[in-house]
Design a protein around this motif. Structure first.
Motif, mmCIF file in Angstrom:
data_model
loop_
_atom_site.group_PDB
_atom_site.id
_atom_site.type_symbol
_atom_site.label_atom_id
_atom_site.label_comp_id
_atom_site.label_asym_id
_atom_site.label_seq_id
_atom_site.Cartn_x
_atom_site.Cartn_y
_atom_site.Cartn_z
ATOM 1 N N UNK A 1 17.961 47.819 17.995
ATOM 2 C CA UNK A 1 19.278 47.527 17.456
ATOM 3 C C UNK A 1 19.379 46.018 17.226
ATOM 4 N N UNK A 2 19.767 45.641 16.037
ATOM 5 C CA UNK A 2 19.766 44.224 15.684
ATOM 6 C C UNK A 2 21.156 43.753 15.292
ATOM 7 N N UNK A 3 21.399 42.496 15.499
ATOM 8 C CA UNK A 3 22.634 41.890 15.010
ATOM 9 C C UNK A 3 22.292 40.513 14.481
ATOM 10 N N UNK A 4 22.796 40.189 13.306
ATOM 11 C CA UNK A 4 22.534 38.871 12.735
ATOM 12 C C UNK A 4 23.831 38.307 12.203
ATOM 13 N N UNK A 5 24.095 37.035 12.424
ATOM 14 C CA UNK A 5 25.318 36.451 11.889
ATOM 15 C C UNK A 5 25.250 36.337 10.376
ATOM 16 N N UNK B 1 27.469 26.132 2.876
ATOM 17 C CA UNK B 1 28.489 25.744 3.848
ATOM 18 C C UNK B 1 27.996 26.013 5.263
ATOM 19 N N UNK B 2 28.524 25.236 6.183
ATOM 20 C CA UNK B 2 28.113 25.481 7.561
ATOM 21 C C UNK B 2 28.980 26.572 8.182
ATOM 22 N N UNK B 3 30.086 26.852 7.525
ATOM 23 C CA UNK B 3 30.976 27.893 8.033
ATOM 24 C C UNK B 3 30.262 29.237 8.054
ATOM 25 N N UNK B 4 30.435 29.955 9.111
ATOM 26 C CA UNK B 4 29.870 31.307 9.128
ATOM 27 C C UNK B 4 30.992 32.293 9.412
ATOM 28 N N UNK B 5 30.810 33.490 8.909
ATOM 29 C CA UNK B 5 31.724 34.555 9.299
ATOM 30 C C UNK B 5 31.452 34.821 10.759
ATOM 31 N N UNK B 6 32.479 35.071 11.503
ATOM 32 C CA UNK B 6 32.222 35.288 12.920
ATOM 33 C C UNK B 6 31.763 36.717 13.192
ATOM 34 N N UNK B 7 31.391 37.418 12.141
ATOM 35 C CA UNK B 7 30.979 38.811 12.300
ATOM 36 C C UNK B 7 29.464 38.907 12.195
ATOM 37 N N UNK C 1 31.652 37.085 17.169
ATOM 38 C CA UNK C 1 31.533 36.081 18.218
ATOM 39 C C UNK C 1 32.885 35.921 18.874
ATOM 40 N N UNK C 2 33.041 36.430 20.056
ATOM 41 C CA UNK C 2 34.296 36.311 20.775
ATOM 42 C C UNK C 2 34.503 34.884 21.233
ATOM 43 N N UNK C 3 33.419 34.237 21.568
ATOM 44 C CA UNK C 3 33.461 32.824 21.929
ATOM 45 C C UNK C 3 32.160 32.209 21.476
#
Lengths: 787, 628
Positions: free
Chosen positions: A334-338, A345-351, B82-84
Motif C-alpha cells: 500500500x503506497x501513499x505519495x504527496x 510551486x513549493x505548495x503541495x496539496x496536503x492530500x 498530512x494532519x501535521x
C-alpha cells in the motif's frame, strides 16, 4: 502504530516510510559504498548469468527522497543531508544485519516448511510430507516459469517474527526473499536456464483487509485486500532504462529511470560535446504497467453507503491478468505519495495519493468453477462466531427457531418457511461425472401459488435480501434473454460482450421470480435446462457457450398456471384459511407489527445477520452424506408413495420425487450441522413433501393426492371430464343434422342447457379445441364450421 | 452581534491557536470540535453564519466559517492527508510544525517530507448538493432568517474572484490578482436570492437541457436544478453518514484555485508525478472540479436534518414549548387546510382527507423488508386535458418543503435517467430522479401518459417506480451489481383511470363543483390564502409527520375483535392487506388530529373513512365496467 513498531525487534529504528533504497544492500556485500547508487536493483546472487529483473512492484514511484551517499548533496538542504547521512549510516548497518538474519531464516523456511494439512488445489500433485517450497522449486526448474508464490500463512506458521517483518517491511524483505530463493535454486539446479531470476510473490497476508478498514497505518505494508475489478487501463509502457546516443560521435549510454525521472546526460563522455545526447526510443527498455480500479465487494458494504475504490498498479506479467467484473484478492504494498499542486510551486496539496503495487492476484471466482472456495469463505467467520453458530446448531429446536426467524413480518405459513429454509441450505452437491452421469442437482426449487395479496412477493423479497447472490425478477417484465444472457456491443471498443442475465448472476444463489404465471411459455422453457441440468447453453451472435447456473429457483404465481413444472421440489399453495382462530392470530400479529418498537422485535426473533452467517457457514462447511438407515427410510418412503396411486391406476411418484426427498433430507441435516443424514431428516423431508403435495396436488373433485396434476397441470379426473364434455358437444352437433356452420354463442347455450353439470366458457372452448384437433370442425371468429 | 467574531471570519486561526497550545498532544482535535460546538450552541449563533445556499460564492470570504444545507449525493474514497507537518524556511533553516487539518493546501514554505513529526490522518469527502426539489418558499424563508452580514471584506484576498459561477465560463484560466476590488455595497440577502433565482422548471417541457452554462455537469439528481454543489470534507465519524442524508454542515470554506483541475497543466505535472496520468480526465473533473464552481467545505460541525422546514426549529422533538404551543391550535389548522384542499380538489372532501393523510405519511420503521407507515395515494379521475394536475402539483409545492413533479409521458419514461448509476469512468454516482432526500413529495402525473411502446429504459423506469412505491427502496445501478438504498419518498399519483403503478390507496375524484375555467378557479383559491395561513399549513404538515405514535393494549384487542367480526360476516370483505392499510390510515388519521395514541374512536373513524372510499371505488368500477 507504536506497538507495531516496537514489536519488530531489530528493525525498530526504521521509520514507516524508509526513505532509502534498501534493495541496493546485498547482505553478502559488506562494502556499502561500492554500490552504484543509481542502479538500485542489482543484487549479488549466485545466479550464474541469469539476469535479474527489475521489480517495479516493489519500488515504483517512490516519492520519498533518497539519501544519496555518493552524489553531491542537493543545494539548500545541505546541512540536513549531512546529518541524515551520519544517522543513516548506522541505520544501514542495523538493517543490513537484520536482513542478513532474515535471509538465513527465509532459506530455512524454504528448505524446511512442510504443510501436511494443505487443501489448496494447486498443490495437488505435490507430496505433502516433503518440504513444500523445495518441491515448487523443482517445478520451476521443469516448467521454467520464474515465479514462486508463497503463502504468507505458511511463513507465519513457520516463524511469526519473520512474518511480521515480511508484512511490515515488504520492500526490504521481499528482495531478500528473492535472493534466498535464487541462491537455493541455482545451487540445486546450476544449469537451469530461466528467463530471469526467480521472483517471490507472497499472497494471503493474514491481514486480509476490507477496503473500508484501510488506514494510514497500513502505508508501505504488505496487505491483501479483496474486491471487484471495475476498470483496467490500457497497457502503459514505463521506461526503465533510457538509451542515449551522441549525435556527434555516436557514443551511446544507458541511464536508469529513477522514480519517473531521467537524468539526461548533458555532456557526451566520449567527445565532450555538450547537449549532443539524444534519446533513442526503440533501444530504451520499457516495462509494462497497468492501472486497475478495484471496488469494494457489495457484501462488505455497510448499508446506505457507496462502495470505495482503490487504485492498483500491476506490473510486467501481472498486466492483463484480471478483467473488469472479476472478483479478486490482491496482495500488494500500500503506497501513499504527496501531490504537488504545480511543479513550479513549493505548495503541495496536503492530500496523499494512495495506491497498491500489486504483487499477487488471486481471482476468487475462478476457483468457483471447481467448486466453492472453501478456504476463503471459511475465513470470513471468526472462531467466536463459529462457536456461537455451533451452539445454536446444538439446540434441539434449531430448525423451528430458524424457520420462525425467516421473514417474521409474514404471518404463519410455517411449512412454507421451513421449505424455504431448506432451500436456503440446499442439498449436498454430488459429482458423478466420472461415471458418466453428470452432476446431480443439489439446489431445491420451490413454487408458491396463491391468491393475490397473500404476501408471496414479500416472502420473495425477503429471501432476495437474505442471500448474497440473490436475483429478483418478475415474470411479467422478463424475457428469456433477460434471464439467460445476451450479447451487446461495447460502445467504446465495438467489441461484442456477453452480458449475463438473472439466472447466471444468481449462480450459487437463489433466483426469485415473481408472477411466474405471467411469464411467456418461451421464457419458461429456458428454465427447464437450468432447473434440471444447472447449466445454460447460449448460442448468440457467434458466441456458443455453456454457463453455470447452479441456482435455486423460488417462484411465485397466482393460482395454478397451465403447466406446472415437475422440476419444482416443493409446490406450496398460499391460501387464506378462513377460520376465526386464525383470523384472531393474524390480526394480533399485524397490529403488533405496528406498535412494537424495533428492540422488542429484535428480542423476539433471531437476528438477520446471525441467520445469514448460519446459512453461509452450513453451506460451505457441512456436506452431509446419507447414512444406512436414512437410505432405507428413503426407499420405504418412495415405495409408499408409489403404492398410494397404484390402486387407482394413477402414478403418484416419479424418481424425481425421490431425488427431491434426498435433497430435502440433506438440507435438513445441514440445518443441524450434521455430517450424516439420519432418519429424522428423512422424516421431516417426507412430512414437508407430503404437506406441499397435499396443498397443491389434491384433486379438488376426488380429494386424493394426484401427482399427475403436477406433471400435466391437470388431474386425471379433470382430463376425463374434458373428454366427456367434448363427446357431449360432438353428439349435440351431430343431433343438429347437416348444418355446415353454427353460431358459437348458440352452441354454447345449447350445450349448457342440455348438460347436467355446469359448463363454463373455458370448458366449452377446451371441448371445441379438442374437436378441432380431431379435424371434426374449425372455429373462425364467432362461427363454428364442420369439416 | 458581538464584533469580535473571529470564529466565523477566521476559524482556521482558532484551530491553529488550539493546535499550537496543545504541543502535539492528540487532545487538540477534540478541543477544536468542542469549541465550535459550544459557539454554535449559543442563542441563534447559527444564523450568524453565512449560508452557501443563499449567498453567492463570490460574496463569501475564503477560509471563513460557512454553513450549507445539503444532501449527500455521492461519497468519494477516503483521503490520507498530512494532519501535521513541518515546514523549513529556506532562508533561516528553521523548522515549524503546522497543522494540516481543515486545509487543502499546505502553507507556504518547503515541506519536509522526511520529518518524523508528519502525522498522516484520514478524512472522507462527500459530494453534496442542495436538497433536490426544495421549494422556493423554503429557500426564501431560510435566506430571510439569516442574520449573517456578508461584508465583502476590506482585507484583500488574492484568491477571491467575483464572477458568480453562472457567468463563469473562463474558469480554466488561473485567477490572477484582481486589482479592481473597489468598494462594494452591502448585499442584501434578499437580493442575493433574487440574483440567482433557484427555480425548478417543469421537466416535461425542458427535460434534457442542461442549465449549466459551463460544460461541467454538477450532477444534480433532478433536471433543471441550480445551486452550489460542494465537496464536503468530513473528519469525524464519517461512517455515521448515509447517502441521501439531509445535512446542515458548518465548515471552513476553501476556494483555493490551486485545487482546480487544469487540463493544460496536466502535461507538465505528469512529468513530475506519473500517477497523475492514470486518472482519466473525467475522473479528475468529477473529483477535483474548479473550486470557484464547487467549493470545498472542511466540516467543523455537521448536523443531520430531520426536516428542511424553515418555519420549525431544526430539533423539533427537543423543542417542547414550540410543540405544545402548536398542538393547541392544530385542530383548527387542520380544519382550514381540509377546506382549502377540498376547494382545490373541486369540492371533494374525501379526497382532501386522504390527501392530508398522504402528505403527513412517512416510513417510520421497517420490518425485515416491509416499510411501515408509507401511504402512496392515487387520485384517479383527474381531468385530462386541462392543466389541472400541473396546478395541483404547484399547490403541493407551496405546502411541502421539497417536492418534484414527474410527467409520466412516454418520452420521459423512455429517456429520463431515474435510477442513479455509477459512472466508472468518472468514478462517481450519476444522480437520477429517484435520488431524493427523505420525505420529498414525488408527484407522478400519469395523465400525461399516452399509448405507445416503452423501450428497455422505460420498462426499467417503471419497475424502479414500482419498487419505490412497494418497498420504498431504489436499486442503484452499479453496472456489475445493483445496490439497494432504502428511501422515504411520498409518492402521489394523479391519473385518469386507476394507476398502472401499485399504490396503497386509490381515491376517485368526484367533483362537486365544475368551474368553467379550472385554471382561474384554482388561481383564485390560491390567492385567497393569506401567507400566514399557508405558513400554518406548512408547520402543521411537518409537525404531524414528526409526532410519535403508539397503540394501547386495549385498543389492540378491540381492533383484533373487529377484524375477526368483519371476517365472520364475509371473509372476502377484508384481507390481511386491507387490515395493513386500515392500521396505516388509523395511524395517520390520529396523527392528523394531533393524537399520539390510537383511540377506539379513531379506529372507527378510520374504518368508516376506508368504507366510504372503497364503496366509491367499487361504484366507479361498476360505472366503467371493464376495469378489474
Amino acid at each position: 502504530h507504536g506497538a507495531q513498531e516496537s514489536s519488530t525487534g531489530e528493525l525498530q529504528p526504521l521509520p514507516t516510510s524508509p526513505g532509502t533504497d534498501l534493495q541496493s544492500l546485498a547482505p553478502q556485500d559488506t562494502s556499502l559504498f561500492s554500490m552504484d547508487a543509481s542502479s538500485p536493483l542489482i543484487y549479488d546472487t549466485p545466479s550464474r548469468g541469469t539476469p535479474a529483473r527489475q521489480r517495479p512492484d516493489l519500488g515504483s514511484v517512490r516519492k520519498a527522497p533518497q539519501v544519496d551517499l555518493c552524489s553531491e548533496p542537493v543545494s539548500g538542504k545541505a546541512a540536513g543531508v549531512i546529518n541524515l547521512t551520519e544517522c543513516n549510516l548506522k541505520l544501514h548497518f542495523a538493517i543490513t544485519e537484520a536482513l542478513n538474519r532474515a535471509f538465513v531464516c527465509l532459506q530455512r523456511f524454504l528448505q524446511q516448511f512442510i504443510d501436511p494439512t494443505s487443501r489448496e488445489g494447486e498443490n495437488v500433485s505435490l507430496d505433502l510430507n516433503e518440504p513444500l517450497y523445495m518441491q515448487k522449486l523443482d517445478e520451476i526448474s521443469v516448467v521454467g516459469e520464474p515465479v514462486l508464490n508463497v503463502n504468507c500463512g505458511h511463513v507465519q506458521a513457520f516463524d511469526a517474527d519473520l512474518y511480521r517483518q515480511l508484512i511490515c517491511y515488504p520492500q526490504e524483505v521481499i528482495p531478500t526473499f528473492d535472493m534466498a530463493v535464487n541462491e537455493l535454486f541455482f545451487d540445486r539446479f546450476p544449469d537451469s536456464i530461466l528467463e530471469h531470476q526467480i521472483q517471490v510473490r507472497p499472497y494471503s497476508a493474514l491481514k486480509t483487509r476490507n477496503m473500508r478498514s484501510l488506514n494510514p497505518e497500513d502505508i508501505d505494508q504488505l496487505i491483501t485486500i479483496s474486491g471487484m475489478v471495475i476498470r483496467t487501463s490500457q497497457l502503459i509502457p514505463e521506461m526503465q532504462e533510457a538509451f542515449f546516443r551522441c549525435q556527434v560521435c555516436a557514443f551511446s549510454t544507458q541511464v536508469e529511470v529513477d522514480r519517473g525521472r531521467i537524468a539526461e546526460p548533458a555532456v557526451c563522455r566520449n567527445c565532450n560535446t555538450t547537449h549532443s545526447m539524444a534519446l533513442v526510443h526503440n533501444r530504451s527498455v520499457f516495462s509494462d504497467k497497468q492501472m486497475i480500479k478495484l471496488q469494494e465487494s457489495p457484501e462488505d458494504m455497510p448499508a446506505g453507503q457507496t462502495p470505495h475504490t482503490t487504485v492498483v498498479y500491476a506490473h510486467n506479467d501481472l498486466v492483463d491478468k484480471v478483467q473488469p467484473g472479476d472478483r479478486v484478492n490482491i496482495t500488494g504494498i500500500y503506497r501513499a505519495a504527496p501531490m504537488r499542486v504545480n511543479p513550479r510551486q513549493s505548495q503541495v496539496k496536503s492530500v496523499y495519493r494512495t495506491h497498491f503495487d500489486a504483487i499477487h492476484f488471486r481471482k476468487t471466482d475462478e476457483r468457483r468453477l471447481h467448486g466453492l472456495d472453501e478456504e476463503n469463505e471459511q475465513r470470513l467467520f471468526t472462531e467466536e462466531r463459529v462457536a456461537t453458530l455451533r451452539e445454536l446448531a446444538a439446540k434441539p429446536d434449531v430448525y423451528e427457531r430458524l424457520s420462525s426467524a425467516l421473514a417474521p413480518s409474514i404471518y404463519e405459513h410455517e411449512d412454507i418457511k421451513k421449505g424455504i429454509l431448506l432451500q436456503l441450505f440446499g442439498g449436498t452437491r454430488k459429482d458423478f461425472s466420472q461415471t458418466g452421469r453428470g452432476n446431480f442437482r443439489a439446489e431445491i426449487n420451490i413454487l408458491l401459488c396463491g391468491d393475490p395479496g397473500t404476501s408471496k412477493s414479500q416472502l420473495l423479497q425477503y429471501v432476495f435480501n437474505l442471500v448474497p447472490r440473490g436475483q429478483y425478477t418478475s415474470g411479467k417484465g422478463s424475457s428469456a434473454v433477460g434471464l439467460t444472457a445476451y450479447v451487446t456491443k461495447d460502445p467504446e471498443t465495438r467489441q461484442l460482450v456477453l452480458q449475463t442475465g438473472a439466472l447466471v448472476l444468481s449462480d450459487n444463489g437463489i433466483c426469485c421470480i415473481d408472477e411466474f404465471d405471467k411469464m411467456s411459455d418461451n421464457t419458461r422453457s429456458v428454465l427447464h435446462e437450468v432447473m434440471e441440468q444447472q447449466t445454460l447453453s447460449i448460442a448468440k451472435a457467434g458466441i456458443i457457450c455453456q454457463l453455470n447456473a447452479r441456482t435455486s429457483i423460488l417462484a411465485a404465481a397466482n393460482p395454478l398456471p397451465h403447466t406446472l413444472l415437475s422440476r419444482f421440489d416443493l409446490i406450496f399453495l398460499m391460501l387464506d384459511p378462513q377460520d376465526e382462530a386464525y383470523d384472531r392470530r393474524l390480526a394480533h400479529h399485524l397490529v403488533a407489527l405496528y406498535y412494537q418498537s424495533e428492540e422488542q422485535v429484535e428480542e423476539e426473533y433471531l437476528d438477520m445477520a446471525v441467520l445469514k452467517d448460519y446459512i453461509a457457514y452450513a453451506r460451505t462447511c457441512v456436506s452431509p452424506r446419507l447414512s444406512e438407515e436414512a437410505s432405507q427410510a428413503l426407499i420405504e418412503a418412495y415405495v409408499d408413495m408409489r403404492k398410494i396411486g397404484s390402486g387407482r391406476g394413477m402414478v403418484s411418484a416419479y424418481p424425481r420425487q425421490l431425488e427431491s426427498l434426498i435433497r430435502l433430507a440433506e438440507a435438513h441435516a445441514k440445518v443441524r450441522f450434521s455430517d450424516k443424514v439420519e432418519t429424522i431428516d428423512v422424516e421431516e423431508a417426507k412430512r414437508l413433501h407430503r404437506e406441499a403435495l397435499k396443498q397443491s396436488a389434491t384433486d379438488p373433485r376426488t380429494g386424493f393426492v394426484d401427482i399427475s396434476i403436477l406433471t400435466t397441470g391437470m388431474s386425471a379426473t379433470a382430463r376425463k371430464r374434458k373428454e366427456e364434455v367434448a363427446q357431449a358437444l360432438k353428439k349435440l352437433i351431430q343431433l343438429k343434422g347437416k348444418t355446415p356452420a353454427l353460431k358459437y354463442q348458440q352452441l354454447f347455450d345449447d350445450l349448457r342447457a342440455q348438460s347436467e353439470a355446469a359448463i363454463t366458457k373455458d370448458m366449452f372452448d377446451e371441448a371445441l379445441r379438442a374437436l378441432a384437433d380431431e379435424d371434426y370442425l374449425t372455429v373462425t371468429g364467432k362461427t363454428v364450421r364442420l369439416l | 452581534m458581538p464584533s469580535s467574531e473571529d470564529w466565523i471570519n477566521n476559524p482556521l486561526g482558532v484551530v491553529d491557536g488550539i493546535f499550537a497550545q496543545s504541543k502535539l498532544s492528540p487532545e487538540w482535535e477534540r478541543k477544536v470540535l468542542e469549541y465550535f460546538k459550544e459557539k454554535l450552541k449559543l442563542n441563534d449563533a447559527k444564523s450568524w453564519v453565512p449560508s452557501l445556499n443563499d449567498v453567492p460564492l463570490h460574496y463569501l470570504k475564503p477560509n471563513s466559517l460557512v454553513k450549507f444545507r445539503c444532501m449527500v449525493q455521492d461519497m468519494f474514497d477516503p483521503e490520507f492527508f498530512m494532519g501535521a507537518y513541518e515546514t523549513v524556511d529556506p532562508s533561516t533553516n528553521s523548522k515549524e510544525l503546522r497543522c494540516g487539518k481543515y486545509k487543502d493546501v499546505t502553507d507556504c514554505g518547503q515541506v519536509d517530507f522526511n520529518s518524523r513529526n508528519i502525522v498522516t490522518s484520514e478524512r472522507q469527502t462527500f459530494y453534496c448538493v442542495p436538497i433536490p426539489g426544495e421549494s422556493q418558499w423554503v429557500k426564501e424563508s431560510y435566506a430571510c432568517s439569516s442574520q449573517a452580514r456578508v461584508v465583502p471584506s476590506t482585507s484583500y484576498t488574492p484568491h477571491r474572484h467575483k464572477r458568480s459561477y453562472e457567468e463563469d465560463d473562463d474558469m480554466d484560466m488561473p485567477h490572477q490578482k484582481e486589482s479592481s476590488s473597489g468598494p462594494q455595497n452591502l448585499p442584501d440577502p434578499r437580493r442575493n436570492v433574487d440574483s440567482k433565482r433557484l427555480e425548478t422548471e417543469a421537466p416535461c417541457q425542458n427535460a434534457s437541457s442542461s442549465h449549466c452554462s459551463s460544460n461541467l455537469d454538477l450532477n444534480f439528481p433532478l433536471p433543471g436544478e441550480r445551486g452550489p454543489a460542494c465537496l464536503v470534507k468530513v473528519y469525524e465519524e464519517w461512517d455515521s453518514f448515509r447517502l441521501n442524508d439531509m445535512l446542515e454542515v458548518f465548515g471552513v470554506l476553501s476556494v483555493d484555485p490551486a485545487l482546480s483541475f487544469i487540463a493544460d497543466d496536466k502535461e507538465v505535472s505528469s512529468l513530475l508525478d506519473p500517477t497523475d496520468t492514470m486518472e482519466t480526465a473525467e475522473e479528475q473533473r468529477a473529483h477535483s472540479p474548479p473550486a470557484s464552481l464547487v467549493p470545498r467545505l472542511h466540516v467543523l460541525y455537521a448536523q443531520p436534518l430531520q426536516h428542511n422546514n424553515p418555519l420549525l426549529p431544526s430539533a423539533i422533538s427537543e423543542d417542547k414549548a414550540f410543540l405544545s404551543g402548536f398542538l393547541s391550535e392544530l385542530n383548527s389548522v387542520r380544519g382550514e387546510l381540509l377546506t382549502y384542499l377540498t376547494h382545490v380538489l373541486l369540492g371533494d372532501a374525501l379526497a382532501a382527507e386522504y390527501l392530508i393523510l398522504h402528505l403527513i405519511s412517512s416510513v417510520y420503521a421497517r420490518r425485515d423488508v416491509l416499510p411501515l407507515g408509507k401511504f402512496t395515494l392515487n387520485i384517479s379521475g383527474c381531468p385530462h386535458n386541462s392543466s389541472y394536475t400541473e396546478q395541483l402539483c404547484q399547490i403541493i409545492q407551496h405546502l411541502m418543503p421539497s417536492s418534484y413533479r414527474l410527467c409520466m409521458s412516454l418520452h420521459n419514461m423512455n429517456n429520463l435517467p431515474m435510477v442513479p448509476r455509477k459512472d466508472y469512468t468518472a468514478n462517481r454516482l450519476v444522480g437520477g430522479i429517484l435520488q431524493l432526500a427523505s420525505n420529498t413529495s414525488l408527484f407522478l402525473d400519469e395523465t400525461q401518459l399516452e399509448q405507445g411502446q416503452l423501450d428497455a429504459t422505460g420498462v426499467r423506469n417503471i419497475t424502479a417506480l414500482g419498487n419505490l412505491i412497494s418497498w420504498q427502496k431504489v436499486d442503484y445501478d452499479f453496472s456489475y451489481h445493483q445496490m439497494e438504498f432504502p428511501c422515504n419518498i411520498n409518492v402521489l399519483i394523479a391519473s385518469e383511470g386507476r394507476s398502472l403503478l401499485p399504490c396503497d390507496s386509490q381515491v376517485h375524484l368526484r367533483p362537486t363543483v365544475s368551474p368553467p375555467n379550472v385554471e382561474e378557479y384554482l388561481k383564485a383559491i390560491q390567492l385567497a390564502q393569506l401567507p400566514s395561513h399557508l405558513n400554518k399549513y406548512r408547520v402543521y404538515l411537518t409537525v404531524a409527520r414528526l409526532l410519535d405514535y403508539s397503540i394501547s393494549e386495549q385498543v389492540t384487542k378491540a381492533v383484533e375483535e373487529d377484524f375477526v367480526e368483519m371476517r365472520k360476516d364475509n371473509p372476502q370483505s377484508i384481507s390481511a392487506e386491507d387490515l395493513h392499510r386500515m392500521l396505516v390510515v388509523a395511524r395517520l388519521l390520529s396523527l392528523s388530529y394531533g393524537q399520539t395514541t390510537l383511540s377506539r374512536d379513531g379506529w372507527i373513524k378510520a374504518k368508516q373513512l376506508e368504507m366510504v372510499r372503497t364503496s366509491r371505488t367499487q361504484q366507479q368500477e361498476c360505472v366503467n365496467g371493464n376495469e378489474p
